[in-house]
Motif scaffolding. Structure first.
Motif, mmCIF file in Angstrom:
data_model
loop_
_atom_site.group_PDB
_atom_site.id
_atom_site.type_symbol
_atom_site.label_atom_id
_atom_site.label_comp_id
_atom_site.label_asym_id
_atom_site.label_seq_id
_atom_site.Cartn_x
_atom_site.Cartn_y
_atom_site.Cartn_z
ATOM 1 N N ASP A 20 17.812 130.413 126.646
ATOM 2 C CA ASP A 20 16.286 130.664 126.411
ATOM 3 C C ASP A 20 16.232 131.954 125.936
ATOM 4 O O ASP A 20 16.914 132.855 125.924
ATOM 5 N N LEU A 21 14.760 132.166 125.361
ATOM 6 C CA LEU A 21 14.537 133.365 124.689
ATOM 7 C C LEU A 21 13.114 133.715 124.909
ATOM 8 O O LEU A 21 12.114 133.082 124.736
ATOM 9 N N THR A 22 12.954 135.060 125.556
ATOM 10 C CA THR A 22 11.591 135.290 125.985
ATOM 11 C C THR A 22 11.083 136.117 124.846
ATOM 12 O O THR A 22 11.504 136.536 123.898
ATOM 13 N N VAL A 53 11.830 128.268 116.528
ATOM 14 C CA VAL A 53 13.218 128.750 117.420
ATOM 15 C C VAL A 53 14.136 128.063 116.838
ATOM 16 O O VAL A 53 14.040 126.870 116.541
ATOM 17 N N TYR A 54 15.508 128.833 116.701
ATOM 18 C CA TYR A 54 16.627 128.161 116.234
ATOM 19 C C TYR A 54 17.683 128.278 117.318
ATOM 20 O O TYR A 54 17.555 129.072 118.258
ATOM 21 N N THR A 83 23.810 130.612 119.672
ATOM 22 C CA THR A 83 23.164 131.660 119.559
ATOM 23 C C THR A 83 21.538 131.145 119.316
ATOM 24 O O THR A 83 21.167 130.377 118.326
ATOM 25 N N ILE A 84 20.672 131.672 120.030
ATOM 26 C CA ILE A 84 19.003 131.172 120.073
ATOM 27 C C ILE A 84 18.435 132.489 119.270
ATOM 28 O O ILE A 84 18.688 133.626 119.757
ATOM 29 N N SER A 85 17.497 132.211 118.590
ATOM 30 C CA SER A 85 16.925 133.132 117.920
ATOM 31 C C SER A 85 15.352 132.605 117.593
ATOM 32 O O SER A 85 15.128 131.367 117.507
ATOM 33 N N ARG A 86 14.448 133.584 116.972
ATOM 34 C CA ARG A 86 12.990 132.900 116.976
ATOM 35 C C ARG A 86 12.662 133.664 115.525
ATOM 36 O O ARG A 86 12.982 134.721 115.214
ATOM 37 N N MET A 139 10.828 130.515 124.813
ATOM 38 C CA MET A 139 11.220 129.342 123.985
ATOM 39 C C MET A 139 12.632 128.894 124.412
ATOM 40 O O MET A 139 13.547 129.892 124.577
ATOM 41 N N SER A 140 13.173 127.886 124.538
ATOM 42 C CA SER A 140 14.330 127.249 125.231
ATOM 43 C C SER A 140 14.770 126.158 124.573
ATOM 44 O O SER A 140 13.939 125.312 123.874
#
Length: 123
Positions: free
Chosen positions: A50-52, A78-79, A68-71, A34-35
């Motif tokens: 991005d976040l794997t 995804v945030y 900050t990316i989070s899910r 998610m990016s």
């Protein structure tokens, strides 16, 4: 095909904060990466974060320490938490989802893009 709905953009003053959200829906999909990307006027689209699926994150140098990316896996959401916003963060922000193939023999599907949400930082 994964459908994405973004929200959370708006107008904020320098130093302010916003949280962008991107919710994914569709049939039989499992999210890999998610990016968030952004595109400022007159510039190319660039990767913000991005976040794997394994939890690894990657940030553009310009946003490290501020974004900050989070899910939320249960909500397929995804945030992007943005703090210390600067005028140069002004852009349209796009969510991007890369799903896993729906079957073992299947190829990876093309990534899905959200419609974009505008962030404007005023000085």
């Amino acid at each position: 095909q994964v459908q994405l709905v973004e929200s959370g953009g708006g107008l904020v003053q320098v130093g302010g904060s916003l949280r962008l959200s991107c919710s994914a829906s569709g049939r039989r999909f499992s999210i890999n990466r998610m990016s968030w990307y952004r595109q400022a006027p007159g510039k190319e689209r660039e990767l913000v974060a991005d976040l794997t699926s394994g939890g690894s994150t990657n940030y553009a140098d310009s946003v490290k320490g501020r974004f900050t990316i989070s899910r939320d896996n249960a909500r397929n959401t995804v945030y992007l938490q943005m703090t210390g916003l600067k005028p140069e963060d002004t852009a349209v922000y796009y969510c991007n989802i890369q799903a896993y193939p729906p079957c073992i023999e299947c190829p990876y599907p093309p990534p899905s893009w959200g419609q974009g949400t505008r962030v404007t930082v005023s000085s």
